[in-house]
Design an enzyme around this catalytic site. Structure first.
Site, mmCIF file in Angstrom:
data_model
loop_
_atom_site.group_PDB
_atom_site.id
_atom_site.type_symbol
_atom_site.label_atom_id
_atom_site.label_comp_id
_atom_site.label_asym_id
_atom_site.label_seq_id
_atom_site.Cartn_x
_atom_site.Cartn_y
_atom_site.Cartn_z
ATOM 1 C CB SER A 118 86.643 101.337 41.493
ATOM 2 O OG SER A 118 86.735 100.179 40.678
ATOM 3 C CG ASP A 119 82.221 103.796 36.927
ATOM 4 O OD1 ASP A 119 82.055 102.706 36.344
ATOM 5 O OD2 ASP A 119 81.575 104.821 36.629
ATOM 6 C CD1 TRP A 120 84.070 97.156 34.597
ATOM 7 C CD2 TRP A 120 83.087 98.043 36.380
ATOM 8 N NE1 TRP A 120 83.411 96.138 35.270
ATOM 9 C CE2 TRP A 120 82.802 96.653 36.365
ATOM 10 C CE3 TRP A 120 82.575 98.802 37.431
ATOM 11 C CZ2 TRP A 120 82.035 96.018 37.335
ATOM 12 C CZ3 TRP A 120 81.806 98.181 38.411
ATOM 13 C CH2 TRP A 120 81.543 96.812 38.357
ATOM 14 N N GLY B 175 88.124 103.194 37.431
ATOM 15 C CA GLY B 175 88.146 104.444 38.191
ATOM 16 C C GLY B 175 89.257 104.555 39.215
#
Length: 727
Positions: free
Chosen positions: A261-263, A265
């Protein structure tokens, strides 16, 4: 005595019974055997623990089994400085300085696959030395429009170019035992409303424009991890999107790596569990500054997931698949027996940095052979512009770097030419953290401008070095640009300098195009992207002719903002209405739109001048029964100095039954030629690469009939054509 006997017995038991790590499968066994063996030894809780962060940039291994943790770090242009374990504060180490490599737009502008490989090797070695296992990059998001604050991290507007350049980068990073985490997957074409906007886009555009570079990275480079983007597609966040991650990437492309995941996300427990996410990072922060006291065990893929497993609400095979993918990532990186030791700030790395910068610099305009500069001809040289002294590795968001050396143009020019070089700042933009202060001090702007204009009166050459920077609302994560023109009063400053001294060279930085109405009074224009640690040396070498420029634009440079089709649809086209944005232009982004709709760009895709000239021979094209098309031509250096040329092959379909661009990039090659040297170029194209995505059957269709091969020096500079037929 009794106590001594008990202690002795305990010591003997520790010696006699080997721990699990000692009976663990040999480290040189095939990875799939190691994954299967490790999975069989892990408890449910241990499987859960490796699926989420335990620090800002760390995720856990299995200590009981001797399985190491993973260390993540932002790229894609260098290893990020260390931050505190559980805050975004800089750790202030004194041994984490690195080489800042050029931006990925600069790499794309080299059109040089070999340099992309050198880039990957060098940056991979730096990540390995810093004990980082995941390089959070590179990025292959398409440049849909020129205001995106994050475009400088990506590779332009064409999926073929981006795909060809990203593959050698990834392969050579991963040879060091460092995983690339390809980002941002996908449709991260704007920073405005990035955490909630849903992208509405046609199935054809998805498959022809927005997926191909990512697909090539999976199928040809075998990238080990991918990062989901913040935005939504099909009204589901991309970090937990079943149709995207499970349907397209894992089942469709056969991706065997881990989805990260993006941080911050991951937003929903059930979707995170079932939507294809494997490794959750940054949850319960806003992805940048906020830090809450909730523990790592509260992540979606932590205690909540374990509870679903224990209650039988999610099959064990879902957990095992995620754990297997993360284990595979660990065994490829932190527990890879062939992992490189790496190196940091070596001469080789600085040379790679400089060479990429030199080949990525684009000579945009050069009237009356103003360049290269004969510095002996001038006695009073004035350098104007903040970017002549600014450390352009600062700012930009997560790609901000802490270089050991950051050589500015003014430093290099003063080192080479001493007292002949004078400097005037000319304008003020503020620091990356406080960009707004530039607008608060209008008196300072006026003073700096007046000083530059006064010094210009006694100069016999002006080198202006400005453009964009990495402030907020420039080229920076988290916000898009607010205007198409250059900020901080630069257009007026350039025009007034040009009136005072006709011998003026304008040099700009930036990851996006911008308005250039001031250019009519400027004889020479050079665009530099962001060149990293060796910026000053690379630029000086090009300006003085030590290096012949060979960069070509990876984006179309529109004359005005309305030339880009997304702005034709009001707020629905950008930035969206009620968190919904509509890509109504479909497949027509970049040159596909400009060319097909006869919109003249300021500078076309693939544009870039040289200090020499190249003569192209007549092209021929032959289609074989084996589904191959061979296109040939010759190229001769018709000038007086050695130079490099990128020969570009575009193909268009005559009389197509469906709406198609006039032509599309299908191959390119960069060659070096000495004066009068001739080389023959041969492109071999598979006819499957001539297909279009047919929305009626939801699959690719090859249309029979006549096609035209265009041999070009830029997308609009067609040097030769050849027809062929596909039956």
């Amino acid at each position: 005595m009794k106590r001594t006997i008990i202690l002795l017995a305990l010591m003997l038991s520790c010696i006699a019974v080997p721990c699990a790590a000692q009976t663990y499968l040999d480290k040189n066994a095939p990875i799939e055997e190691r994954v299967k063996d490790a999975l069989s030894r892990m408890t449910v809780h241990e499987k859960i623990q490796i699926l989420h962060a335990t620090g800002k940039f760390t995720s856990l291994g299995v200590p009981r089994l001797g399985i190491k943790e993973l260390h993540h770090s932002d790229g894609p242009h260098g290893v990020r400085a260390e931050v505190d374990w559980n805050t975004w504060n800089t750790a202030n180490w004194n041994n984490d300085s690195i080489v800042a490599f050029p931006s990925l737009t600069c790499l794309a502008a080299t059109w040089n696959r070999e340099l992309a490989a050198h880039y990957g090797k060098a940056i991979g070695e730096e990540f390995a030395f810093r004990d980082k296992h995941l390089l959070l990059g590179p990025g292959t998001t398409m440049a849909r429009m020129p205001l995106n604050g994050r475009s400088f991290e990506y590779m332009g507007e064409d999926p073929y170019l981006a795909g060809e350049m990203v593959v050698p980068y990834i392969i050579n990073v991963q040879k060091q035992g460092v995983a690339c985490c390809l980002k941002h997957f996908f449709l991260n074409n704007q920073e405005v409303d990035r955490n909630s906007v849903n992208v509405n886009v046609s199935e054809r555009a998805v498959n022809e424009i927005y997926l191909p570079a990512f697909k090539k990275a999976v199928e040809k480079a075998h990238v080990w991890s991918m990062m989901g983007s913040y935005n939504k597609w099909l009204n589901t966040y991309c970090c937990q999107n079943d149709s995207l991650l499970n349907g397209i990437v894992k089942r469709g492309w056969g991706f065997d790596g881990a989805i990260v995941s993006d941080w911050g996300g991951a937003t929903d427990i059930w979707q995170a569990v079932t939507g294809g996410l494997d490794l959750e990072m940054g949850t319960y922060t806003n992805g940048k500054t906020e830090d809450r006291s909730m523990g790592w065990n509260t992540y979606n893929l932590a205690d909540p997931f374990e509870q679903l497993i224990n209650e039988g609400k999610v099959p064990m095979k879902v957990l095992d698949d995620k754990a297997s993918r993360v284990l595979r990532l660990i065994f490829r990186t932190s527990m890879n027996p062939n992992r490189a030791y790496g190196s940091l700030c070596t001469d080789e790395h600085y040379n790679v940095c400089r060479e990429i910068g030199e080949e990525g610099i684009v000579l945009m305009k050069n009237e009356k052979n103003m360049l290269p500069l004969n510095m002996d001809k001038y006695s009073r040289i004035l350098v104007v512009g903040e970017n002549a002294t600014r450390k352009l590795s600062e700012g930009g968001g997560s790609s901000e770097l802490k270089p050991k050396h950051d050589i500015t143009p003014l430093e290099t020019l003063q080192r080479l030419y001493g007292n002949k070089i004078d400097y005037a700042q000319g304008y003020f933009s503020g620091s990356p953290q406080y960009a707004s202060q530039a607008k608060l001090d209008e008196a300072k702007q006026a003073q700096l401008k007046a000083e530059a204009l006064e010094k210009a009166k006694t100069a016999d050459l002006i080198i202006y070095i400005g453009g964009l920077n990495k402030n907020g609302h420039q080229d920076c994560e988290g916000a898009d640009r607010k205007e198409y023109g250059l900020s901080f009063g630069q257009p007026a400053l350039i025009e007034e300098l040009a009136k005072i001294q006709k011998n003026i060279v304008v040099v700009t930085n930036g990851g996006n195009p911008f308005e250039t109405s001031w250019l009519k009074n400027v004889p020479a224009f050079v665009h530099c992207w962001y060149l990293g640690s060796m910026y000053g040396d690379a630029l000086a070498n090009v300006l003085t002719g030590k290096v012949n420029p060979s960069g070509k634009l990876p984006v179309t440079w529109g004359a005005k903002l309305d030339d880009y089709p997304c702005f034709h649809y009001g707020k629905e086209g950008y930035p969206g209405v009620d968190h919904q944005v509509y890509y109504k232009e479909g497949i027509y982004i970049g040159y596909r739109y400009f060319d097909t709709n006869n919109v003249k760009p300021a500078f076309p895709f693939g544009h870039g001048l040289s200090y020499t000239t190249f003569a192209y021979g007549k092209a021929t094209a032959t289609a074989s029964n084996a589904g191959k098309v061979t296109v040939r031509c010759t190229v001769r250096n018709s000038g007086k100095v050695e130079g490099k040329e990128t020969v570009q092959l575009y193909i268009g379909k005559k009389g197509s039954k469906v709406d198609r661009p006039v032509k599309e990039l299908k191959d390119f090659v960069k060659i070096s030629l000495k004066p009068n040297e001739i080389k023959e170029i041969a492109f071999e194209i598979d006819t499957k690469d001539l297909r279009y995505f047919n929305e009626e059957i939801h699959d690719w269709t090859l249309e029979p009939g006549k096609y035209t091969a265009f041999i070009c020096a830029s997308e609009t500079d067609v040097r030769s054509k050849a027809e062929f037929e596909v039956k």
